[in-house]
Every structure is written in structure tokens, then in C-alpha cells.
Design a protein around this motif. Structure first.
Motif, PDB file in Angstrom:
ATOM      1  N   ASP A 247       0.861  -1.201   0.000  1.00 17.33           N
ATOM      2  CA  ASP A 247       0.000   0.000   0.000  1.00 17.33           C
ATOM      3  C   ASP A 247       0.891   1.243   0.000  1.00 17.33           C
ATOM      4  OD1 ASP A 247      -2.078   1.865   0.401  1.00 17.33           O
ATOM      5  OD2 ASP A 247      -2.072   1.558   2.582  1.00 17.33           O
ATOM      6  N   HIS A 248       1.583   1.434  -1.117  1.00 17.43           N
ATOM      7  CA  HIS A 248       2.528   2.548  -1.163  1.00 17.43           C
ATOM      8  C   HIS A 248       2.335   3.391  -2.421  1.00 17.43           C
ATOM      9  CE1 HIS A 248       4.519  -0.283  -3.768  1.00 17.43           C
ATOM     10  NE2 HIS A 248       4.636  -1.132  -2.777  1.00 17.43           N
ATOM     11  N   ARG A 249       1.106   3.383  -2.917  1.00 15.13           N
ATOM     12  CA  ARG A 249       0.765   4.291  -4.020  1.00 15.13           C
ATOM     13  C   ARG A 249      -0.376   5.179  -3.566  1.00 15.13           C
ATOM     14  NH1 ARG A 249       2.970   3.093  -8.968  1.00 15.13           N
ATOM     15  NH2 ARG A 249       4.188   1.161  -8.963  1.00 15.13           N
ATOM     16  N   ASP A 250      -0.279   6.469  -3.910  1.00 21.27           N
ATOM     17  CA  ASP A 250      -1.356   7.368  -3.520  1.00 21.27           C
ATOM     18  C   ASP A 250      -2.524   7.237  -4.490  1.00 21.27           C
ATOM     19  OD1 ASP A 250      -0.668   8.715  -5.815  1.00 21.27           O
ATOM     20  OD2 ASP A 250       0.224  10.435  -4.783  1.00 21.27           O
ATOM     21  N   GLY A 251      -3.551   8.050  -4.272  1.00 27.12           N
ATOM     22  CA  GLY A 251      -4.751   7.939  -5.094  1.00 27.12           C
ATOM     23  C   GLY A 251      -4.493   8.163  -6.567  1.00 27.12           C
ATOM     24  N   ALA A 252      -3.437   8.930  -6.880  1.00 26.84           N
ATOM     25  CA  ALA A 252      -3.098   9.199  -8.274  1.00 26.84           C
ATOM     26  C   ALA A 252      -2.204   8.102  -8.857  1.00 26.84           C
ATOM     27  CB  ALA A 252      -2.401  10.550  -8.398  1.00 26.84           C
ATOM     28  N   GLY A 253      -1.852   7.106  -8.025  1.00 21.14           N
ATOM     29  CA  GLY A 253      -1.037   5.999  -8.521  1.00 21.14           C
ATOM     30  C   GLY A 253       0.461   6.202  -8.385  1.00 21.14           C
ATOM     31  N   THR A 254       0.885   7.300  -7.788  1.00 21.51           N
ATOM     32  CA  THR A 254       2.320   7.572  -7.632  1.00 21.51           C
ATOM     33  C   THR A 254       2.933   6.625  -6.608  1.00 21.51           C
ATOM     34  OG1 THR A 254       1.907   9.900  -8.065  1.00 21.51           O
ATOM     35  CG2 THR A 254       4.005   9.340  -6.993  1.00 21.51           C
ATOM     36  N   ASP A 255       4.070   6.042  -6.965  1.00 16.68           N
ATOM     37  CA  ASP A 255       4.790   5.184  -6.029  1.00 16.68           C
ATOM     38  C   ASP A 255       5.477   6.079  -4.999  1.00 16.68           C
ATOM     39  OD1 ASP A 255       6.453   3.432  -4.645  1.00 16.68           O
ATOM     40  OD2 ASP A 255       6.894   2.248  -6.437  1.00 16.68           O
ATOM     41  N   LEU A 256       4.974   6.058  -3.789  1.00 12.83           N
ATOM     42  CA  LEU A 256       5.430   6.984  -2.751  1.00 12.83           C
ATOM     43  C   LEU A 256       6.804   6.619  -2.210  1.00 12.83           C
ATOM     44  CD1 LEU A 256       1.993   7.244  -0.942  1.00 12.83           C
ATOM     45  CD2 LEU A 256       3.013   8.926  -2.491  1.00 12.83           C
ATOM     46  N   ARG A 257       7.336   5.478  -2.635  1.00 11.00           N
ATOM     47  CA  ARG A 257       8.671   5.074  -2.170  1.00 11.00           C
ATOM     48  C   ARG A 257       9.764   5.767  -2.969  1.00 11.00           C
ATOM     49  NH1 ARG A 257       8.119  -1.189  -3.264  1.00 11.00           N
ATOM     50  NH2 ARG A 257       7.609  -0.224  -5.286  1.00 11.00           N
ATOM     51  N   ASN A 258       9.432   6.327  -4.109  1.00 13.29           N
ATOM     52  CA  ASN A 258      10.460   6.884  -4.979  1.00 13.29           C
ATOM     53  C   ASN A 258      10.593   8.393  -4.785  1.00 13.29           C
ATOM     54  OD1 ASN A 258      12.508   6.707  -6.949  1.00 13.29           O
ATOM     55  ND2 ASN A 258      11.339   5.189  -8.094  1.00 13.29           N
ATOM     56  N   TYR A 259      11.499   8.999  -5.526  1.00 13.41           N
ATOM     57  CA  TYR A 259      11.727  10.439  -5.458  1.00 13.41           C
ATOM     58  C   TYR A 259      10.510  11.231  -5.914  1.00 13.41           C
ATOM     59  CZ  TYR A 259      16.845   9.748  -5.123  1.00 13.41           C
ATOM     60  OH  TYR A 259      18.110   9.411  -4.732  1.00 13.41           O
ATOM     61  N   GLY A 260      10.500  12.510  -5.548  1.00 13.61           N
ATOM     62  CA  GLY A 260       9.550  13.437  -6.148  1.00 13.61           C
ATOM     63  C   GLY A 260       8.435  13.866  -5.214  1.00 13.61           C
ATOM     64  N   GLY A 261       7.510  14.609  -5.773  1.00 11.81           N
ATOM     65  CA  GLY A 261       6.352  15.029  -4.996  1.00 11.81           C
ATOM     66  C   GLY A 261       6.656  16.147  -4.018  1.00 11.81           C
ATOM     67  N   ALA A 262       7.194  17.252  -4.547  1.00 11.82           N
ATOM     68  CA  ALA A 262       7.662  18.340  -3.685  1.00 11.82           C
ATOM     69  C   ALA A 262       6.555  18.928  -2.814  1.00 11.82           C
ATOM     70  CB  ALA A 262       8.282  19.449  -4.542  1.00 11.82           C
ATOM     71  N   ASP A 263       5.308  18.857  -3.252  1.00 14.84           N
ATOM     72  CA  ASP A 263       4.214  19.471  -2.494  1.00 14.84           C
ATOM     73  C   ASP A 263       3.758  18.633  -1.312  1.00 14.84           C
ATOM     74  OD1 ASP A 263       4.378  21.325  -4.476  1.00 14.84           O
ATOM     75  OD2 ASP A 263       2.427  20.880  -5.376  1.00 14.84           O
ATOM     76  N   GLY A 264       4.163  17.372  -1.297  1.00 12.68           N
ATOM     77  CA  GLY A 264       3.665  16.463  -0.275  1.00 12.68           C
ATOM     78  C   GLY A 264       2.485  15.652  -0.786  1.00 12.68           C
ATOM     79  N   VAL A 265       2.128  14.634  -0.045  1.00 13.38           N
ATOM     80  CA  VAL A 265       1.086  13.698  -0.462  1.00 13.38           C
ATOM     81  C   VAL A 265      -0.288  14.380  -0.409  1.00 13.38           C
ATOM     82  CG1 VAL A 265      -0.093  11.569   0.204  1.00 13.38           C
ATOM     83  CG2 VAL A 265       2.419  11.686   0.246  1.00 13.38           C
ATOM     84  N   ALA A 266      -1.012  14.279  -1.518  1.00  8.36           N
ATOM     85  CA  ALA A 266      -2.289  14.994  -1.636  1.00  8.36           C
ATOM     86  C   ALA A 266      -3.271  14.613  -0.535  1.00  8.36           C
ATOM     87  CB  ALA A 266      -2.899  14.727  -3.013  1.00  8.36           C
ATOM     88  N   GLU A 267      -3.311  13.342  -0.176  1.00 12.09           N
ATOM     89  CA  GLU A 267      -4.319  12.890   0.780  1.00 12.09           C
ATOM     90  C   GLU A 267      -4.125  13.516   2.167  1.00 12.09           C
ATOM     91  OE1 GLU A 267      -2.972  11.117  -1.566  1.00 12.09           O
ATOM     92  OE2 GLU A 267      -4.483   9.817  -2.487  1.00 12.09           O
TER      93      GLU A 267
END
Lengths: 409, 409
Positions: free
Chosen positions: B48-68
Motif C-alpha cells: 500500500d505505497h501508491r497514492d490515489g493518483a497511482g504515484t509510487d510513494l517510495r520513490n523520489y519526487g512530490g515536492a508538495d507532499g502527499v495529496a491525501e
């Protein structure tokens, strides 16, 4: 059949018609690599949140980081635990913040760097995010090209160090980004010993790939802090590392190691910025690995996944581009540097992009984005599945050949 | 029997003889409070490591933080998701780094603050770590005492804002540290509308206790960004919050909210400092809470644990110190402010220390550590078990009485 501009153009039109969408841009671990660390994601810490000293890791405090994870990386990095801090999820932040502290407060007993003409030496090609930090913080960058054999140009560095405005130097000492080259002991000892006009000259020794071997040779990191002390410049090196490409790229642990004086300097300034790092993330890492051998075994599993990808790049470049540029054959790290024929990199990257292959912009590995020969293309093979990687490298090779043919006109 | 210096001294000697070791210094959650969030520690994210948009939260990126997690706190803080960033484990770091960006780059289109005479207004008593940041970064602090009823002295603030060197103001708008007072809508609208000589004047609106209610009244946060926009000063407020005193004090999620222009400004500078926050920590928080009501229910469990501790403090201070100073009766937050008789705070804290009761140093709640009346003692009741808290407050009250009696001589 020799390539002609005409046949290359035809091949390229065919390539474009395939409507590919592939990405060779960033040195990201693949999903399969990330899966290797899923043991971090199902650890149950609900009854296991005190470190060996009994500290409740859920609460505030612990500015140095969790002792157990520092002990593991102390062994791997060859830095004594008291001189090694464990921080947040990005060693880049350590680097940025240390330069900020230098700008606002000065290094050691020195004056603040702000408002002075401060320059950093930048071995090139190098890591674009290093250069982005120095550029954003108003620090002048001086490119120092690697020699043809991938070694540092020590005489050139020595000459620059006679300039008192040279206060820093970026360096990835092992499996450099993007060349894959490693500093040897003689070079490291020379860097430690070179006279520098600036008494607060610092080497930002970013050992991002210290344990990221691609072959069975697993060299220990150079004992750079000892070399520095022996050379009479104990405070010259800031050492950085992280688990970003060991466990989870966005949720790892970073490390900062240096002399006792530098560590005290850093902690003094960091103490107003934070109450301490995320100790539970650090504790998860300590539990997951157990010890340094746990990390070593883990890295061999990475190697099993990614060494074949580097072999694919090597094979296709040899097949397609022999006689049309050169490329590195790294024994560790995350990148292959392709040196396309002079004057073709920008065009080749553009052609690739138009065919759906995202490649790091030409010039990105150089200060201010300027590759004087317009030759270097950084290839990051780890992220795509092998079949996609083959397709992408084949396509990129075609784009290089076409760019070269266009240039020859 | 009225207290005499003699009887107080005898009582104090008895107290010392007990060899206590108790701590009222920091606003830390107790172990029982931390246990409320142990559900964060046994979540299994391995599948369970993908957010609602399908992004793999284990990897780099997502400067704004997790949407949820941003969505949950968007509702709680009353800030639109696009204007609310989720960051690392400490909102203090957001505050520090924003001042650093202002020093090095300037705010909005302004000049860098570095080298200018820059001053911040500091409602006092206030949060010592705020003052530590401004002091370390060379910013002049101007104390603006709260009025006797705990409200901000808006006329004094208005007067200071005529000075173009006043570029910032610290403020904990709800359940302030340490007074417990809250800004009302009229005051907030006044702050949003006041003319300021410095066009880049910013209020650091540290809403650290936005959901930390101690009574059944659960007021929603003031819609400060709307007030600012309506007043024609849309960029005046930097809003901060975190889960430090909601989940795990050292391993929570921080938030930064502001106008679209300020968010863009911050992201531009932060993008060279980090590739993004720890998204797995943020995802754990999103999963653990589910939604904003999950946070609200969670905070009621905190209240059940800590409201009785505040009641203990109130009871003992009333019993022991009526007629000898005053104290706050907060309806939220983490602190009680005891205003001991003028000139006694330093001595009382020293007496307490010698009897084994650690209390935050007198003066800590003031810029440069100077309480002009030497009166304020900050009491942090959450951490000790109730029995220890009773003992500590009884002891502290005795120390205040003795210090007062000594002063009367």
C-alpha cells in the motif's frame, strides 16, 4: 551498410512513428529495487520504539540521530560514530543547509560568505543538483574537467586553490555522477594536503554511491577524514551519504560526517532549525538492516537487478556507436556517460525527445548548463524495465548518429 | 497560618530532602499520548505505497507532499489544498528556512534581507524557539507585550508597522505558547488590514495548536488567508502547523500554507534544497487518520489524557498561590503561564531546580531571554504522570512563595 543521412532519417521517422514514451532522465531506482526494501514497510514498531539507550523514539529530541543507524553507517563509511550525524530524508538538504550556514555565519571562525566573491570548483561533468545549489546561492562555479582517464585534474585544482575566493569544491568520490569514476587514495591524499589560499576551503565529499557496487569488487570507502587529519587539514572535508538509493528514494536516511570541530559547528546552527530528525524512520532502517553486513547483502540484491541493465547499455552502445563517440563502463553507481561526437548532444537529446525518449538535457551535468563541447549525454539505466531500456538506448544511439550525420551535412 | 519566611524555608528544606527529579520544562506529549498514535507504527504499507493518483510513494519526487494528507489538513486548517504544502517532521524547519530564503533572496520581488536592519515583532511572552531562530539569523526582535486580558496590543503593533525595518511578526494565533490566548476574528482582520511601511511585511502565523482543544468547544481556525485577501494584503501571512503534538512529536508531518504567490516563491527556493519530503511518513498519517474527523476524534483522546493535568495545575495554583501572582486557564494548547510576583521568577526557578524540579528558565519566553518584570514561569503539564505533576506544581508554588518572601526580606 554504412549509415547515410538518408537512411538515418528514414530510421528516425520509423522510430517516431512508434509513438514511444520512455524515460532515461533521472537516477531513480526501479519498482523492483524499491520492493527489496518493503521490509521497512511492514515492520511493526508499536511495541518497539525505544533505542538501546531506552529513549522513546516517538518523542522530541535526539539531534544527532539514532545511535544504532549511525553505528551501521559508521562502519560502512569508515567514520567514527561521534563524527557521523543521521538526518532527514535527503543528503541534498544537508549540503544546501551547510552552504547556507557558511553564507550566513561563516565556516569555523571565518567571516560569513555572504557578499564575498565565493567560488566552488566543479569537476565536470558532475551532478546537476550540486550545481543548482551553488547557482541558487550565488556561488560562482569553476568547471574543472575530469582528465581523459576519468581522474581528477589535481594540478588544475592546485592552481585554483591559490585563489582565496575558492572556498569549496563539489566531489562525488566513488562511482561519480555521471562519469562513474572513483578517486584513488593518492588523489584523495593530494586533495587533503594541497595548500589552499582560503583557510576555510571545504570539499563537499558526496559519497552517495559508497556501497553501490556493480561488480564483485566492493572497495571500502577512502578514509578521507584520516587523510585530512594526517595532512594537517582535519576540517577540510564534509562527507555526505544517504540511503536514498539503498532503501526508499524519497524516504531514506541521510548522513553527514566530518571532523569533530565541523560537527560541532553544524550542530550549533542546526539546533535552531530543528528539534531533531525523524528517529522512527532511522529506527526502521536500523531494524531492517540489523548491521553493516545487512546493508552489504542488500546492495548485492540491487546489483543483481541493475548490473544487467548496465550491460544492456554497454552492449547496445558498442553495437551502434563504436566509432561515434565514447562512453563509460562504470563499476558502480547509477549512470553511464555517453560522450557523443562534439556538437551533437543537444540535437541528439532533442531528436530523442521528439521520438518520445526523455533524456536529461544536454549540458545538465555542467555548471550553468554549458557543456563546452556539447557532447555529454547522461544515461540513467536503472528505472526502466529491461525491454524498455533496450528500446530507449537503441533509439538514443540512432538519434546520436542522425545528429552527427546532420552536422556533417 | 500565614506563610513566614521561616516556615517557608523549613518547608523548602523538607522539599529538598526528598531528592526529587521532575521535569516541567518542555511541551512534550506523555508516553500515554504517544501510545494513541501507535497505529502509525504497525500499519503495513508493503502492499500500500501508491497514492490515489497511482504515484509510487517510495520513490523520489512530490515536492508538495502527499495529496491525501494535505486534503485532511486543508479541511482542519481552512486552507485550500493547492495553497498547503506538507513537509518534513518539523514546522520549525519551514519557519527557519523561510527566513533564510528571505535573507538570501528577498521576499516576493523585494531585496534580500541580509545586511539590512530587519526587525520582527514578538508578542510576549512567546515561544522561545521562535526567538532563537530570529536571534540566530541576526534579526532584531521587538517585544510587544500581550495586554492584561491576553489579547494582542493592536495599537502598539500598528505603531511599529510604521517602521520600514519591521518585516515580520511571530504569532501563535490559537492557544498561544505559553499564554494559551487566542486571536479573535476582529484582531485577525485588523492584523490583515493594518498599513505596513514594509511592503513585504509577513506574519508568521504558527497555528501549532489549531486542533488542540482542552474543552468541548472546538473553534475552527480563523480563515486568515481570506481575511488577508479581503484586506488587500493577500501575501501577508505564512501559516504553519504540524502533527508534532497530534501523533509523534519527532516523527510527524509539517504544513506550510500561504497565498498562491508565496507558495510559488517558497517552492522555487525549496526545489534546490530537497527533492521532496518523506512521502511514506505522510501516507502513514493519511491512512491512520482516514479523514479530518479522524483527527478530531484523535484529539479528543488527547484531551481526555491531558485536560485532567491542566485541572491539577489550576487547582494547586489556586490553593497555594491565590494572592501571590496570577496564571492562565487555557482552553487549549500545551502550557500554563504563571505570572509570579514581580522580581521572583528567576529565583523561584533556581529554587525549584535545586530541589530537583526542572522548569523552563525564567525569561525564556522573551526575546533575548529578558523578562522585564522577572515574573513569567512557563509550566508544561503534559509530560509527567499526574502524581509527579502534583508534586512538581506543589513544589513550584512553594518556591514562588519562598522567593517572594525572600524578596520582601
Amino acid at each position: 551498410m554504412p549509415h547515410t543521412l538518408e537512411t538515418l532519417r528514414a530510421d528516425y521517422e520509423e522510430l517516431k512513428a512508434r509513438g514511444l514514451s520512455l524515460d532515461l532522465t533521472r537516477g531513480k531506482p526501479s519498482a523492483a529495487q524499491l520492493d527489496l526494501s518493503n521490509g521497512l514497510l511492514d515492520l511493526d514498531l508499536s511495541g518497539d520504539h525505544r533505542d538501546g539507550a531506552g529513549t522513546d523514539l516517538r518523542n522530541y529530541g535526539g539531534a544527532d540521530g539514532v545511535a544504532e543507524v549511525r553505528a551501521i553507517f559508521s562502519e560502512l563509511l569508515g567514520i567514527p560514530v561521534p563524527q557521523l550525524l543521521a538526518g532527514g530524508n535527503a543528503s541534498l538538504t544537508f549540503m544546501h543547509d551547510i552552504i547556507v550556514h557558511a553564507l550566513l555565519h561563516g565556516v569555523a571562525q571565518g567571516e560569513p560568505w555572504y557578499g564575498q566573491d565565493v567560488a566552488f570548483l566543479c569537476p565536470t561533468p558532475g551532478y546537476d543538483r550540486h550545481f543548482a545549489i551553488t547557482e541558487a546561492l550565488g556561488i560562482r562555479m569553476i568547471a574543472v574537467p575530469y582528465l581523459a582517464d576519468g581522474s581528477l585534474d589535481v594540478p588544475a585544482i592546485a592552481q585554483h586553490l591559490a585563489d582565496p575566493s575558492v572556498r569549496g569544491m563539489w566531489l562525488v568520490p566513488q562511482y561519480a555522477n555521471p562519469t562513474g569514476s572513483s578517486v584513488d587514495e593518492a588523489t584523495a591524499r593530494a586533495l587533503a594536503a594541497l595548500p589552499a589560499a582560503a583557510s576555510d576551503f571545504r570539499v563537499f565529499w558526496d559519497n552517495a554511491y559508497a556501497v553501490h557496487h556493480l561488480t564483485a569488487a566492493e572497495p571500502a570507502p577512502l578514509d578521507i577524514l584520516r587523510f585530512a587529519a594526517e595532512a594537517g587539514n582535519p576540517d577540510r572535508f564534509f562527507v555526505f551519504a544517504s540511503t536514498s538509493k539503498i532503501t526508499q528514494a524519497g524516504a531514506g536516511v541521510s548522513f553527514f560526517g566530518s571532523s569533530p570541530a565541523n560537527i560541532a559547528w553544524y550542530k550549533m546552527h542546526a539546533s535552531v532549525q530543528t528539534i531533531g530528525p525523524d528517529k522512527l524512520s532511522q529506527w526502521r532502517h536500523a531494524r531492517f538492516f540489523g548491521d553493516a553486513d545487512g546493508v552489504r547483502a542488500h546492495m548485492r540484491r540491487h546489483r543483481a537487478l541493475i548490473a544487467p541493465k548496465f550491460a544492456i547499455v554497454e552492449r547496445i552502445l558498442t553495437e551502434r556507436l563504436t566509432g561515434h563517440g565514447s562512453w563509460t563502463t562504470p563499476t558502480g553507481g547509477y549512470f553511464v556517460t555517453l560522450s557523443a561526437p562534439d556538437g551533437t548532444a543537444t540535437r541528439a537529446v532533442q531528436l530523442a525527445k521528439e521520438a518520445g525518449i526523455a533524456v536529461t538535457p544536454a549540458g545538465a551535468a555542467f555548471p550553468y548548463g554549458v557543456d563546452p563541447r556539447d557532447s555529454v549525454i547522461r544515461i540513467a539505466p536503472t528505472m526502466p524495465p529491461e525491454a524498455d531500456l533496450e528500446t530507449a538506448i537503441e533509439a538514443l544511439a540512432l538519434c546520436v548518429l542522425l545528429a552527427e550525420a546532420e552536422l556533417a551535412g
